[in-house]
Scaffold this active site. Structure first.
Site, PDB file in Angstrom:
ATOM      1  N   LYS A 125      -6.792   7.429  15.211  1.00 28.64           N
ATOM      2  CA  LYS A 125      -6.370   8.431  14.234  1.00 28.64           C
ATOM      3  C   LYS A 125      -6.601   9.847  14.769  1.00 28.64           C
ATOM      4  O   LYS A 125      -5.833  10.775  14.467  1.00 28.64           O
ATOM      5  CB  LYS A 125      -7.078   8.194  12.899  1.00 28.64           C
ATOM      6  CG  LYS A 125      -6.714   6.851  12.261  1.00 28.64           C
ATOM      7  CD  LYS A 125      -5.211   6.689  12.033  1.00 28.64           C
ATOM      8  CE  LYS A 125      -4.855   5.440  11.237  1.00 28.64           C
ATOM      9  NZ  LYS A 125      -3.428   5.360  10.913  1.00 28.64           N
TER      10      LYS A 125
ATOM     11  N   ASP B 182       8.188  -5.075  14.324  1.00 22.41           N
ATOM     12  CA  ASP B 182       6.791  -4.931  14.731  1.00 22.41           C
ATOM     13  C   ASP B 182       6.716  -3.625  15.514  1.00 22.41           C
ATOM     14  O   ASP B 182       7.238  -3.532  16.634  1.00 22.41           O
ATOM     15  CB  ASP B 182       6.395  -6.127  15.609  1.00 22.41           C
ATOM     16  CG  ASP B 182       4.979  -6.000  16.145  1.00 22.41           C
ATOM     17  OD1 ASP B 182       4.347  -4.934  15.965  1.00 22.41           O
ATOM     18  OD2 ASP B 182       4.506  -6.983  16.757  1.00 22.41           O
ATOM     19  N   VAL B 183       6.076  -2.610  14.938  1.00 25.30           N
ATOM     20  CA  VAL B 183       6.098  -1.291  15.589  1.00 25.30           C
ATOM     21  C   VAL B 183       5.307  -1.283  16.896  1.00 25.30           C
ATOM     22  O   VAL B 183       5.427  -0.344  17.695  1.00 25.30           O
ATOM     23  CB  VAL B 183       5.595  -0.158  14.655  1.00 25.30           C
ATOM     24  CG1 VAL B 183       6.441  -0.047  13.399  1.00 25.30           C
ATOM     25  CG2 VAL B 183       4.123  -0.308  14.332  1.00 25.30           C
TER      26      VAL B 183
ATOM     27  N   PRO C 113      -5.290  10.401   4.866  1.00 26.96           N
ATOM     28  CA  PRO C 113      -5.848   9.871   3.623  1.00 26.96           C
ATOM     29  C   PRO C 113      -7.348   9.638   3.769  1.00 26.96           C
ATOM     30  O   PRO C 113      -7.844   9.315   4.847  1.00 26.96           O
ATOM     31  CB  PRO C 113      -5.129   8.526   3.437  1.00 26.96           C
ATOM     32  CG  PRO C 113      -3.949   8.567   4.367  1.00 26.96           C
ATOM     33  CD  PRO C 113      -4.372   9.430   5.499  1.00 26.96           C
ATOM     34  N   GLY C 114      -8.043   9.792   2.658  1.00 24.69           N
ATOM     35  CA  GLY C 114      -9.425   9.327   2.578  1.00 24.69           C
ATOM     36  C   GLY C 114      -9.417   7.899   2.058  1.00 24.69           C
ATOM     37  O   GLY C 114      -8.487   7.128   2.316  1.00 24.69           O
TER      38      GLY C 114
ATOM     39  N   TYR D  52     -10.660   2.435  15.673  1.00 24.87           N
ATOM     40  CA  TYR D  52      -9.694   2.929  14.672  1.00 24.87           C
ATOM     41  C   TYR D  52      -9.777   4.448  14.568  1.00 24.87           C
ATOM     42  O   TYR D  52      -8.755   5.142  14.567  1.00 24.87           O
ATOM     43  CB  TYR D  52     -10.015   2.280  13.324  1.00 24.87           C
ATOM     44  CG  TYR D  52      -9.186   2.772  12.157  1.00 24.87           C
ATOM     45  CD1 TYR D  52      -7.893   2.319  11.952  1.00 24.87           C
ATOM     46  CD2 TYR D  52      -9.719   3.685  11.237  1.00 24.87           C
ATOM     47  CE1 TYR D  52      -7.140   2.765  10.867  1.00 24.87           C
ATOM     48  CE2 TYR D  52      -8.982   4.126  10.154  1.00 24.87           C
ATOM     49  CZ  TYR D  52      -7.687   3.666   9.968  1.00 24.87           C
ATOM     50  OH  TYR D  52      -6.950   4.101   8.900  1.00 24.87           O
TER      51      TYR D  52
ATOM     52  N   GLY E 193       0.775  -1.240   0.000  1.00 24.80           N
ATOM     53  CA  GLY E 193       0.000   0.000   0.000  1.00 24.80           C
ATOM     54  C   GLY E 193       0.806   1.291   0.000  1.00 24.80           C
ATOM     55  O   GLY E 193       1.762   1.472  -0.772  1.00 24.80           O
TER      56      GLY E 193
ATOM     57  N   ASP F  20       8.914  -3.358   8.288  1.00 28.93           N
ATOM     58  CA  ASP F  20       7.588  -3.992   8.231  1.00 28.93           C
ATOM     59  C   ASP F  20       7.604  -5.220   9.127  1.00 28.93           C
ATOM     60  O   ASP F  20       8.654  -5.832   9.337  1.00 28.93           O
ATOM     61  CB  ASP F  20       7.233  -4.393   6.790  1.00 28.93           C
ATOM     62  CG  ASP F  20       5.727  -4.464   6.557  1.00 28.93           C
ATOM     63  OD1 ASP F  20       5.198  -3.604   5.834  1.00 28.93           O
ATOM     64  OD2 ASP F  20       5.072  -5.367   7.116  1.00 28.93           O
TER      65      ASP F  20
ATOM     66  N   ASN G 103       3.946   5.085   9.059  1.00 27.61           N
ATOM     67  CA  ASN G 103       2.846   4.714   8.160  1.00 27.61           C
ATOM     68  C   ASN G 103       2.117   3.429   8.569  1.00 27.61           C
ATOM     69  O   ASN G 103       0.919   3.305   8.305  1.00 27.61           O
ATOM     70  CB  ASN G 103       3.415   4.556   6.740  1.00 27.61           C
ATOM     71  CG  ASN G 103       2.470   3.829   5.812  1.00 27.61           C
ATOM     72  OD1 ASN G 103       1.461   4.384   5.377  1.00 27.61           O
ATOM     73  ND2 ASN G 103       2.764   2.565   5.523  1.00 27.61           N
TER      74      ASN G 103
HETATM   75  N1  LIG Z   1      -6.301   2.435   2.813  1.00 27.32           N
HETATM   76  C1  LIG Z   1      -7.058   3.403   3.271  1.00 27.32           C
HETATM   77  O1  LIG Z   1      -8.172   3.646   2.761  1.00 27.32           O
HETATM   78  C2  LIG Z   1      -6.562   4.282   4.397  1.00 27.32           C
HETATM   79  C3  LIG Z   1      -7.288   5.442   4.684  1.00 27.32           C
HETATM   80  C4  LIG Z   1      -6.838   6.282   5.696  1.00 27.32           C
HETATM   81  C5  LIG Z   1      -5.683   5.979   6.394  1.00 27.32           C
HETATM   82  N2  LIG Z   1      -5.000   4.842   6.119  1.00 27.32           N
HETATM   83  C6  LIG Z   1      -3.764   4.607   6.894  1.00 27.32           C
HETATM   84  O2  LIG Z   1      -2.667   4.544   6.016  1.00 27.32           O
HETATM   85  C7  LIG Z   1      -1.632   3.718   6.564  1.00 27.32           C
HETATM   86  C8  LIG Z   1      -1.217   2.687   5.525  1.00 27.32           C
HETATM   87  O3  LIG Z   1      -2.364   1.911   5.192  1.00 27.32           O
HETATM   88  P1  LIG Z   1      -2.447   0.994   3.892  1.00 27.32           P
HETATM   89  O4  LIG Z   1      -3.828   1.128   3.404  1.00 27.32           O
HETATM   90  O5  LIG Z   1      -1.288   1.225   3.005  1.00 27.32           O
HETATM   91  O6  LIG Z   1      -2.328  -0.447   4.627  1.00 27.32           O
HETATM   92  P2  LIG Z   1      -1.892  -1.884   4.059  1.00 27.32           P
HETATM   93  O7  LIG Z   1      -2.624  -2.864   4.914  1.00 27.32           O
HETATM   94  O8  LIG Z   1      -2.025  -1.958   2.579  1.00 27.32           O
HETATM   95  O9  LIG Z   1      -0.326  -1.936   4.424  1.00 27.32           O
HETATM   96  C9  LIG Z   1       0.092  -1.791   5.752  1.00 27.32           C
HETATM   97  C10 LIG Z   1       1.516  -2.331   5.912  1.00 27.32           C
HETATM   98  O10 LIG Z   1       1.849  -2.177   7.311  1.00 27.32           O
HETATM   99  C11 LIG Z   1       2.411  -3.390   7.783  1.00 27.32           C
HETATM  100  N3  LIG Z   1       2.160  -3.536   9.228  1.00 27.32           N
HETATM  101  C12 LIG Z   1       0.994  -3.872   9.825  1.00 27.32           C
HETATM  102  N4  LIG Z   1       1.185  -3.973  11.159  1.00 27.32           N
HETATM  103  C13 LIG Z   1       2.494  -3.701  11.395  1.00 27.32           C
HETATM  104  C14 LIG Z   1       3.290  -3.649  12.559  1.00 27.32           C
HETATM  105  N5  LIG Z   1       2.776  -3.975  13.773  1.00 27.32           N
HETATM  106  N6  LIG Z   1       4.596  -3.313  12.439  1.00 27.32           N
HETATM  107  C15 LIG Z   1       5.124  -3.051  11.228  1.00 27.32           C
HETATM  108  N7  LIG Z   1       4.422  -3.090  10.083  1.00 27.32           N
HETATM  109  C16 LIG Z   1       3.129  -3.419  10.166  1.00 27.32           C
HETATM  110  C17 LIG Z   1       1.724  -4.482   6.977  1.00 27.32           C
HETATM  111  O11 LIG Z   1       2.475  -5.698   6.994  1.00 27.32           O
HETATM  112  C18 LIG Z   1       1.629  -3.832   5.597  1.00 27.32           C
HETATM  113  O12 LIG Z   1       2.794  -4.077   4.823  1.00 27.32           O
HETATM  114  C19 LIG Z   1      -2.231   3.138   7.850  1.00 27.32           C
HETATM  115  O13 LIG Z   1      -1.778   3.879   8.959  1.00 27.32           O
HETATM  116  C20 LIG Z   1      -3.721   3.296   7.655  1.00 27.32           C
HETATM  117  O14 LIG Z   1      -4.431   3.369   8.866  1.00 27.32           O
HETATM  118  C21 LIG Z   1      -5.411   3.982   5.140  1.00 27.32           C
END
Ligand SMILES: NC(=O)c1ccc[n+]([C@@H]2O[C@H](COP(=O)([O-])OP(=O)(O)OC[C@H]3O[C@@H](n4cnc5c(N)ncnc54)[C@H](O)[C@@H]3O)[C@@H](O)[C@H]2O)c1
Length: 259
Positions: free
Chosen positions: A159, A61-62, A185-186, A155, A18, A38, A88
């Site tokens: 945020k 693992d964050v 992000p939306g 969630y 992502g 990651d 992120n």
């Molecule tokens: N996708 C959306 O619509 C959206 C909207 C608003 C905000 N966000 C935020 O954007 C950020 C990225 O989301 P995304 O959609 O790319 O997610 P995604 O699920 O596609 O990717 C997230 C990545 O984070 C890694 N991850 C998960 N838990 C972890 C941990 N404990 N330690 C280290 N790495 C870890 C996962 O393995 C994955 O590679 C997040 O903070 C999410 O809340 C996403």
């Protein structure tokens, strides 16, 4: 290669999928040395291996504070300093109000809230000790500003916390030349988005296509984000052009929310 981030040492979490993949890729393209982290080692390592010799991977693992300390230590040991942190990594599930359990709460908060803060603290400590200032970019969400289409209430709470910690962090770290901003992000087409859509189909019925169409219909520009839309703003916030921008939470959402 020359770019707006030439010479910067950047750490990006959640690079295995992502937005994290897009942000790490854009940073590398703009000349930064990028360390990606990651919890999913094969996925994260594969992404960083594609980005060339200035990119590397550390499994982390964050949610585990000791692992984030070790992560920052390794970045500084290998590169001499840390200039930019992109916080992120994040998790969620599609859940109704009465379905949120203690386990859901603890997992979502341990990554999105507690983990994000302690990595921000560890990175800021390294930036302060180095004396060269820095940039922290937290990936929040419009869920933290009351977006009604959010995946679940816990969630949204994490945020909102990220947005508040960005403001107070920016204030308390300004004296060290560290700028702290959030991106909100939306609706963004990632694995996490797919998971939320699947959860909506399970809970409310209908097809995936219908659930996606509902999500996009409410966006004034009628377009969900690509992860690259988020990466473009992250590059700006990490660059010299944003040197006087701090404490802000920037929406990238096609016009869904205003503040
Ligand atoms: N996708 C959306 O619509 C959206 C909207 C608003 C905000 N966000 C935020 O954007 C950020 C990225 O989301 P995304 O959609 O790319 O997610 P995604 O699920 O596609 O990717 C997230 C990545 O984070 C890694 N991850 C998960 N838990 C972890 C941990 N404990 N330690 C280290 N790495 C870890 C996962 O393995 C994955 O590679 C997040 O903070 C999410 O809340 C996403």
């Amino acid at each position: 290669m020359s770019g707006t981030l030439e010479g910067r040492i950047a750490l990006v979490t959640g690079v295995g999928a992502g937005m994290g993949t897009s942000i790490a890729t854009a940073f590398a393209r703009d000349g930064a040395t990028v360390v990606g982290a990651d919890i999913d080692e094969p996925a994260g390592r594969a992404v960083m291996d594609e980005l060339g010799p200035a990119a590397s991977f550390v499994a982390c693992d964050v949610a585990r504070v000791a692992e984030t300390h070790e992560l920052v230590r390794q970045v500084v040991a290998s590169n001499g300093r840390l200039d930019v942190l992109v916080n992120n990594a994040g998790v969620t599930r599609s859940l109704g109000f009465f379905d949120v359990t203690e386990d859901d709460w603890d997992l979502i908060n341990s990554v999105n809230n507690r983990g994000l803060f302690f990595l921000m603290q560890a990175a800021a400590r390294a930036m302060r000790d180095d004396g060269g200032g820095g940039r922290i970019i937290n990936i929040a969400s419009i869920a933290g500003k009351g977006y009604r289409g959010t995946s679940n209430v816990a969630y949204a709470g994490t945020k909102g916390s990220v947005i508040a910690m960005t403001r107070i962090g920016a204030t308390q770290l300004a004296r060290y030349g560290i700028n702290v901003n959030s991106i909100c992000p939306g609706v963004t087409r990632t694995a996490l988005f797919d998971q939320v859509i699947d959860g909506l189909v399970d809970r409310l019925g209908g097809t995936r296509a219908e659930a996606e169409a509902r999500a996009v219909r409410s966006i004034p520009l009628r377009r969900a984000n690509d992860p690259d839309d988020i990466a473009a703003l992250a590059v700006y916030l990490a660059s010299d052009a944003a040197r006087n921008v701090t404490g802000q939470s920037w929406n990238v959402d096609g016009g869904l929310v205003w503040d």
